[in-house]
Design a protein around this motif. Structure first.
Motif, PDB file in Angstrom:
ATOM      1  N   ASP A 128     -29.591  -9.007  56.240  1.00 50.74           N
ATOM      2  CA  ASP A 128     -30.994  -8.829  55.874  1.00 50.74           C
ATOM      3  C   ASP A 128     -31.101  -8.002  54.597  1.00 50.74           C
ATOM      4  O   ASP A 128     -30.405  -6.989  54.434  1.00 50.74           O
ATOM      5  CB  ASP A 128     -31.740  -8.120  57.008  1.00 50.74           C
ATOM      6  CG  ASP A 128     -33.225  -7.976  56.717  1.00 50.74           C
ATOM      7  OD1 ASP A 128     -33.598  -6.898  56.204  1.00 50.74           O
ATOM      8  OD2 ASP A 128     -33.977  -8.936  56.958  1.00 50.74           O
ATOM      9  N   SER A 129     -31.952  -8.454  53.689  1.00 51.47           N
ATOM     10  CA  SER A 129     -32.063  -7.796  52.380  1.00 51.47           C
ATOM     11  C   SER A 129     -32.552  -6.354  52.502  1.00 51.47           C
ATOM     12  O   SER A 129     -32.280  -5.526  51.632  1.00 51.47           O
ATOM     13  CB  SER A 129     -33.012  -8.591  51.481  1.00 51.47           C
ATOM     14  OG  SER A 129     -34.300  -8.652  52.057  1.00 51.47           O
ATOM     15  N   ASN A 130     -33.280  -6.041  53.563  1.00 53.25           N
ATOM     16  CA  ASN A 130     -33.821  -4.694  53.700  1.00 53.25           C
ATOM     17  C   ASN A 130     -32.806  -3.695  54.241  1.00 53.25           C
ATOM     18  O   ASN A 130     -32.974  -2.488  54.085  1.00 53.25           O
ATOM     19  CB  ASN A 130     -35.044  -4.723  54.631  1.00 53.25           C
ATOM     20  CG  ASN A 130     -36.183  -5.514  54.024  1.00 53.25           C
ATOM     21  OD1 ASN A 130     -36.504  -5.346  52.854  1.00 53.25           O
ATOM     22  ND2 ASN A 130     -36.787  -6.397  54.826  1.00 53.25           N
ATOM     23  N   THR A 131     -31.769  -4.207  54.894  1.00 49.26           N
ATOM     24  CA  THR A 131     -30.784  -3.298  55.494  1.00 49.26           C
ATOM     25  C   THR A 131     -29.412  -3.399  54.848  1.00 49.26           C
ATOM     26  O   THR A 131     -28.513  -2.620  55.169  1.00 49.26           O
ATOM     27  CB  THR A 131     -30.642  -3.590  56.994  1.00 49.26           C
ATOM     28  OG1 THR A 131     -30.214  -4.944  57.172  1.00 49.26           O
ATOM     29  CG2 THR A 131     -31.975  -3.364  57.718  1.00 49.26           C
ATOM     30  N   ASP A 190     -26.243  -3.019  52.496  1.00 49.53           N
ATOM     31  CA  ASP A 190     -25.774  -1.939  51.637  1.00 49.53           C
ATOM     32  C   ASP A 190     -24.825  -2.430  50.548  1.00 49.53           C
ATOM     33  O   ASP A 190     -24.291  -1.628  49.779  1.00 49.53           O
ATOM     34  CB  ASP A 190     -25.113  -0.812  52.430  1.00 49.53           C
ATOM     35  CG  ASP A 190     -24.245  -1.310  53.555  1.00 49.53           C
ATOM     36  OD1 ASP A 190     -24.067  -0.564  54.525  1.00 49.53           O
ATOM     37  OD2 ASP A 190     -23.756  -2.445  53.457  1.00 49.53           O
ATOM     38  N   ARG A 215     -22.694  -4.060  55.247  1.00 50.04           N
ATOM     39  CA  ARG A 215     -23.619  -5.155  55.514  1.00 50.04           C
ATOM     40  C   ARG A 215     -23.833  -5.896  54.195  1.00 50.04           C
ATOM     41  O   ARG A 215     -24.392  -5.331  53.255  1.00 50.04           O
ATOM     42  CB  ARG A 215     -24.937  -4.625  56.080  1.00 50.04           C
ATOM     43  CG  ARG A 215     -24.779  -3.930  57.435  1.00 50.04           C
ATOM     44  CD  ARG A 215     -26.115  -3.439  57.992  1.00 50.04           C
ATOM     45  NE  ARG A 215     -26.699  -2.398  57.156  1.00 50.04           N
ATOM     46  CZ  ARG A 215     -26.440  -1.100  57.268  1.00 50.04           C
ATOM     47  NH1 ARG A 215     -25.606  -0.678  58.209  1.00 50.04           N
ATOM     48  NH2 ARG A 215     -27.018  -0.226  56.476  1.00 50.04           N
ATOM     49  N   HIS A 267     -25.269  -8.714  51.769  1.00 43.87           N
ATOM     50  CA  HIS A 267     -26.313  -9.692  51.458  1.00 43.87           C
ATOM     51  C   HIS A 267     -25.825 -10.568  50.308  1.00 43.87           C
ATOM     52  O   HIS A 267     -25.314 -10.058  49.300  1.00 43.87           O
ATOM     53  CB  HIS A 267     -27.606  -8.975  51.058  1.00 43.87           C
ATOM     54  CG  HIS A 267     -28.703  -9.910  50.653  1.00 43.87           C
ATOM     55  ND1 HIS A 267     -29.467 -10.593  51.565  1.00 43.87           N
ATOM     56  CD2 HIS A 267     -29.155 -10.278  49.412  1.00 43.87           C
ATOM     57  CE1 HIS A 267     -30.354 -11.336  50.914  1.00 43.87           C
ATOM     58  NE2 HIS A 267     -30.178 -11.172  49.609  1.00 43.87           N
ATOM     59  N   PRO A 285     -34.942  -5.382  43.248  1.00 44.41           N
ATOM     60  CA  PRO A 285     -35.258  -4.574  44.443  1.00 44.41           C
ATOM     61  C   PRO A 285     -34.054  -3.837  44.994  1.00 44.41           C
ATOM     62  O   PRO A 285     -34.165  -2.706  45.479  1.00 44.41           O
ATOM     63  CB  PRO A 285     -35.769  -5.627  45.442  1.00 44.41           C
ATOM     64  CG  PRO A 285     -36.236  -6.769  44.597  1.00 44.41           C
ATOM     65  CD  PRO A 285     -35.304  -6.806  43.432  1.00 44.41           C
ATOM     66  N   PHE A 286     -32.879  -4.457  44.929  1.00 42.64           N
ATOM     67  CA  PHE A 286     -31.671  -3.794  45.434  1.00 42.64           C
ATOM     68  C   PHE A 286     -31.255  -2.645  44.519  1.00 42.64           C
ATOM     69  O   PHE A 286     -30.832  -1.578  44.980  1.00 42.64           O
ATOM     70  CB  PHE A 286     -30.534  -4.814  45.537  1.00 42.64           C
ATOM     71  CG  PHE A 286     -30.829  -5.937  46.494  1.00 42.64           C
ATOM     72  CD1 PHE A 286     -30.636  -5.771  47.854  1.00 42.64           C
ATOM     73  CD2 PHE A 286     -31.321  -7.150  46.027  1.00 42.64           C
ATOM     74  CE1 PHE A 286     -30.902  -6.804  48.738  1.00 42.64           C
ATOM     75  CE2 PHE A 286     -31.591  -8.184  46.898  1.00 42.64           C
ATOM     76  CZ  PHE A 286     -31.400  -8.021  48.259  1.00 42.64           C
ATOM     77  N   GLU A 346     -33.192  -0.840  42.718  1.00 43.85           N
ATOM     78  CA  GLU A 346     -34.115   0.272  42.936  1.00 43.85           C
ATOM     79  C   GLU A 346     -33.691   1.128  44.127  1.00 43.85           C
ATOM     80  O   GLU A 346     -33.898   2.345  44.140  1.00 43.85           O
ATOM     81  CB  GLU A 346     -35.534  -0.260  43.162  1.00 43.85           C
ATOM     82  CG  GLU A 346     -36.230  -0.705  41.880  1.00 43.85           C
ATOM     83  CD  GLU A 346     -37.687  -1.049  42.125  1.00 43.85           C
ATOM     84  OE1 GLU A 346     -38.080  -1.175  43.313  1.00 43.85           O
ATOM     85  OE2 GLU A 346     -38.423  -1.204  41.140  1.00 43.85           O
ATOM     86  N   ARG A 347     -33.071   0.495  45.106  1.00 44.30           N
ATOM     87  CA  ARG A 347     -32.615   1.221  46.292  1.00 44.30           C
ATOM     88  C   ARG A 347     -31.207   1.748  46.129  1.00 44.30           C
ATOM     89  O   ARG A 347     -30.669   2.375  47.046  1.00 44.30           O
ATOM     90  CB  ARG A 347     -32.660   0.304  47.514  1.00 44.30           C
ATOM     91  CG  ARG A 347     -34.071   0.007  47.991  1.00 44.30           C
ATOM     92  CD  ARG A 347     -34.131  -1.001  49.127  1.00 44.30           C
ATOM     93  NE  ARG A 347     -32.900  -1.115  49.893  1.00 44.30           N
ATOM     94  CZ  ARG A 347     -32.396  -2.276  50.311  1.00 44.30           C
ATOM     95  NH1 ARG A 347     -33.003  -3.409  49.981  1.00 44.30           N
ATOM     96  NH2 ARG A 347     -31.297  -2.297  51.032  1.00 44.30           N
TER      97      ARG A 347
END
Length: 1008
Positions: free
Chosen positions: A751-754, A756, A786, A788, A831-832, A834-835
């Motif tokens: 999942d793109s939100n989780t 790493d 994880r 992606h 988005p990645f 940025e995180r």
């Protein structure tokens, strides 16, 4: 047979030169180069000058040279012998027929270990000679900083000196004989006069004339020739009445070879040189002394010399800072520093006993404590660390010239030599001279013998010529006051010949003219050097002449970082575009090449693979940069940038980026080739083959649906030949095999939100070798990450087409299309980033595009941020290992040895060491690096029929021989798709020789 001269030159050459070209074609077997571009490439050396030659001859034999000299004398055409073209004073440029000895006349002719002598042709490179001599335990010790590219003929002509002259002397102390050819065809070996009794009558007459001149001028020699070791100006008339503190010969005999040494090719042509050899030191120790002030470094040198070192070399603060700005040099120079010194001295001791050298190092430490600088010495007893630091020192000139802006360090007083007791005062007063003229100087080199390479920073496009003369006059007065030599190492040439009369006075100047006329009554041998010279500040001879101007051009990429002007007095840079470059920085970037020829080296490193194969100046980074500069300044005529000549010049550039890392002045020919191809495409279009390769990412999804159809090319007899005739793909090549097993179609993505880690699957590993991407994903997952899989961003115009870095478009000059692909990547990964999630890729040429070309496409801050988070697979693992976060359990493999070939772009970005480090995690596996240049495949380059032979020659330089010798129990590791394919094609007879991506190797080593 020689090819006929190309039509364009007929409009440019006068009838005499046209006749000379035609007659050389008929009389020699050498390469006759009279084209406009070829003449331009030989119009410059590492000096500030540019003089168009009549033409160029690359002789294959001494017979070719003899024929050329005869024709030149008959036709009244000057002649100029040239080696690597690294002269810093303009010795190797002139309106003459240039004879380039470096390509063919480079053999060892005779070797006598018992007598400790070797005889060589003039075109042999110093490092090549010493590599040949090393197994015999001897070397030629005049080790100049350009040893990787300079030739022995040039060193003799220049009377070169080197870092260790305090121990071994100059060329004049190490040349035993010269086999020479006079312009009239007379051949003779110049050596001890006692052994020249059978010399030809013409040479006997010269010998008598020289003896008469020397006897007549004995008092003048004693009064005018500086009594310092470093004196290379004028002719060596003092061999009859030596003034040097070191004897020219052991037995006191007069050796007439020493008259030719330092004569800069103005007296005779050198066919062979007999050299005196020395034993290789068995042990060395290096101490780096850090000084809080420059004056202290100069003042204490005389005390350090008293310890008997073989070298004492200076590196000043400017050079330290510039070296630290180079990623290849920074870690090396940092290890040599204590705090922030204003200068350092490299003090080397050498001999047969390691214990003795360590004792000498201890004496140095003690001495510095006694002189009030305790704790100032970094001790380097390790040979690898010593070599690394000496490599930085050897790159000193290029490091200095890496300054951006119009103000550059200029060579004209750079090797004045003064007695050691005056060195501190001389340098202090010269610094004041610079300040009075609104500039400052850079300092480095041979403190041990009072010769410092000092270069005032001047703008030779504007007022530099006037300030150069004023500084030279004041510096000359200082040299005279301290009884030094105005020319201490780099010769006279165009920049210092004018000062010969100043240094030696009218009587010796007339004597030098008599010597010239005795050898060369026609005055055709490299005229204008040493005697009867032009003025040093004659701007018509400058590279940047008064009328020099770059054409207006809008580049496809951003070169604004180079479009600056500098003020030498304040070291400030004006805004880009202010009085800058009509080519928006591209012209300034090309002009960064200082012609020092570092790209001619053949030792470790990548640069320059095409030159290593052809040995042609045209196929050299320097040759390409010069051709681009001449085209961008209109000197090759209208539309030269898109001419066939320019196409031929850029054709063999494999965009390896070797120059990006190895060239200390920062020439990035791979990026410059993109600009050329962009211009070419707009004016001349693209071939079907080039379009197919460029648009591969666009049609790859469709091709992967019918892989069996495209793979027929290598399966059905005759189709390979047909593809060569129709498209230009070599029938001797197999093409990559298409697969329906596309990684991004089947990969499971976190999942793109989780996630790493983001895995960026490039076109090649996605469609041709999906197992590599799959292995990388599984290794990352096994380490607990994880993963992606990168995919187009929501709202992407082509959501079903995988992401692409745009590299294939760039390789065809289709920058707009590449920019569109880059935007897709930046948008998808933003988005990645940025995180703070790392972006990991497998193919070096693709992933590293995110850290290179993405930054000059106008993509803004998001591209900059992405570049800081983009890692090659092994770089990411290495970073995690260093941070203590890597949890990767690996088991031993059946093979216990791995042979690693680094992709060129990995080398350019210092990304090979992480591969070695990560492979080293596999228990019991010994990892060895193949010291290779480019594999020769280089994307589509090696697949093309027109490049196949060159491609294979590149591979055969070192890569394929190493692979064939590897053995069946050796792992072959290569991260580059092209590299793996080249290895497969080059070892088809042995199916065991299959190279793998490091991800595949790690996947097989996963425990459990």
């Amino acid at each position: 047979m020689n090819a006929p001269l190309p039509p364009p030159l007929h409009a440019e050459l006068n009838p005499l030169h046209l006749e000379l070209a035609a007659r050389l074609q008929g009389a020699t077997q050498g390469e006759v180069l009279f084209e406009r571009g070829a003449r331009g490439r030989y119009a410059t050396d590492a000096s500030i000058y540019q003089v168009d030659p009549v033409g160029v001859l690359v002789p294959r034999s001494a017979d070719d040279v003899a024929a050329a000299l005869g024709l030149c004398r008959e036709m009244g055409v000057p002649v100029l012998a040239r080696g690597a073209g690294t002269s810093q004073c303009g010795q190797t440029v002139g309106a003459a027929l240039v004879i380039d000895n470096s390509k063919y006349l480079n053999r060892v002719l005779d070797f006598n270990l018992e007598a400790m002598t070797v005889t060589v042709e003039p075109g042999i490179v110093l490092d090549h000679l010493n590599a040949w001599l090393k197994p015999h335990g001897v070397w030629f010790p005049v080790d100049v900083s350009t040893s990787a590219q300079c030739t022995l003929g040039g060193m003799a002509g220049n009377n070169s000196c080197g870092s260790r002259s305090i121990a071994y002397g100059n060329m004049v102390h190490n040349v035993l004989a010269i086999d020479a050819l006079l312009l009239d065809g007379t051949a003779a070996t110049f050596t001890d006069t006692s052994r020249m009794g059978n010399a030809p009558p013409r040479v006997r007459a010269i010998m008598d004339r020289l003896a008469d001149i020397a006897a007549r001028e004995r008092d003048e020699i004693a009064g005018k020739v500086p009594a310092v070791l470093r004196r290379v100006g004028g002719y060596n008339l003092d061999i009859f009445h030596p003034q040097s503190p070191r004897p020219y010969t052991a037995d006191g005999q007069v050796n007439l070879a020493h008259m030719l040494v330092g004569s800069e090719g103005t007296l005779a042509y050198t066919r062979g040189i007999t050299l005196k050899l020395s034993p290789l030191p068995a042990a060395k120790a290096l101490g780096v002394v850090n000084f809080p002030t420059f004056y202290q470094a100069m003042d204490m040198t005389r005390h350090i010399v008293g310890l008997g070192p073989c070298a004492v070399e200076l590196v000043d603060r400017t050079m330290i800072d510039l070296a630290r700005g180079n990623p290849a040099f920074r870690p090396v120079i940092d290890k040599a520093l204590i705090g922030e010194p204003e200068a350092i001295l490299l003090v080397e001791f050498a001999g047969q006993s390691h214990a003795d050298q360590l004792a000498n190092l201890a004496r140095l430490v003690e001495l510095m404590g006694d002189l009030g600088l305790p704790g100032s010495v970094v001790e380097m007893p390790d040979a690898a660390a010593q070599k690394a630091l000496w490599d930085v020192r050897k790159a000193g000139l290029n490091i200095m010239m890496s300054m951006r802006g119009d103000g550059k360090p200029v060579s004209f007083i750079e090797d004045c030599a003064v007695p050691l007791e005056h060195l501190a005062e001389y340098t202090s007063q010269l610094t004041e001279v610079f300040a009075r003229h609104g500039t400052k100087g850079t300092w480095y080199a041979h403190a041990s013998v009072g010769t410092l390479h000092v270069r005032p920073i001047l703008d030779m496009r504007r007022d530099g010529a006037a300030r150069m003369r004023a500084i030279a006059e004041e510096a000359g007065a200082l040299v005279r006051r301290y009884k030094g030599a105005f020319s201490g190492e780099h010769g006279d040439g165009l920049v210092r010949s004018e000062w010969v009369a100043w240094q030696f006075g009218p009587r010796l100047t007339r004597a030098f003219e008599e010597i010239k006329d005795a050898f060369d009554p026609d005055r055709l041998m490299n005229p204008g050097k040493i005697v009867r010279s032009t003025r040093m500040d004659d701007r018509t001879l400058f590279r940047f002449k008064p009328e020099y101007q770059v054409i207006a051009l809008k580049p496809a990429l951003d070169w604004s970082a180079w479009n600056v002007n500098s003020d030498p007095a304040t070291e400030t840079l004006t805004a880009p575009g202010t009085g800058g470059d009509p080519a928006h920085g591209l012209g300034k970037a090309v002009e960064m090449c200082n012609n020092n020829g570092h790209c001619r080296k053949f030792d470790a490193g990548t640069m320059c693979p095409s030159y290593r194969v052809t040995r042609d100046e045209q196929h050299l980074t320097r040759g390409r940069a010069n051709t681009l500069r001449l085209a961008l300044s209109g000197q090759l005529g209208p539309d030269a940038l898109v001419s066939d000549e320019m196409r031929a010049t850029m054709d063999l550039c494999v965009s390896c980026k070797g120059c990006k890392r190895d060239c200390p002045t920062g020439i990035d020919m791979a990026r410059m080739k993109i600009e050329f191809l962009n211009q070419w495409r707009q004016k001349r279009g693209l071939a079907l083959k080039d379009k197919m390769v460029a648009t591969l990412p666009r049609w790859a999804p469709w091709a992967s649906r019918v892989p069996f159809l495209l793979n027929l090319r290598d399966a059905l007899p005759g189709l390979a030949r047909l593809s060569e005739r129709l498209l230009g793909f070599s029938a001797q090549r197999t093409l990559p095999q298409w697969s329906s097993d596309v990684f991004t179609r089947h990969a499971k993505s976190a999942d793109s939100n989780t996630a790493d880690v983001v895995l960026f699957a490039d076109t090649f590993n996605n469609y041709f070798e999906a197992d590599n991407a799959r292995a990388a994903q599984q290794v990352l997952q096994a380490a607990g990450y994880r993963v992606h899989v990168a995919a187009p961003a929501p709202g992407d115009a082509e959501p079903r087409r995988p992401l692409c870095c745009g590299r294939t478009y760039l390789a065809a000059g289709m920058v707009d299309q590449a920019r569109a692909e880059a935007r897709r990547v930046v948008n998808a990964l933003q988005p990645f980033v940025e995180r703070g999630v790392p972006i990991v890729g497998l193919e070096p040429s693709c992933l590293l595009t995110l850290r290179d070309e993405f930054l000059v496409m106008g993509l803004g801050d998001d591209a900059q941020a992405l570049s800081r988070h983009a890692y090659l697979f092994e770089e990411f693992l290495s970073t995690e290992l260093k941070a203590g976060r890597l949890n990767l359990k690996l088991k031993p493999l059946p093979q216990k040895r791995a042979l690693l070939h680094g992709h060129c772009h990995q080398k350019a970005f210092d990304a090979v060491r992480p591969v070695q480090q990560i492979l080293g995690l596999i228990p019991e596996l010994k990892v060895e690096l193949i010291e290779s240049s480019c594999c020769g495949m280089a994307g589509s380059f090696g697949y093309e029929a027109s490049h196949y032979d060159t491609s294979m020659k590149m591979a055969e330089l070192s890569l394929l021989p190493a692979v064939r010798n590897a053995g069946a129990d050796t792992l072959l590791v290569a991260d580059g798709t092209s590299c793996r394919h080249q290895i497969a094609d080059g070892t088809r007879a042995d199916a065991r020789m299959k190279a793998e991506h490091v991800a595949r190797v790690l996947h097989r080593a996963l425990a459990g």
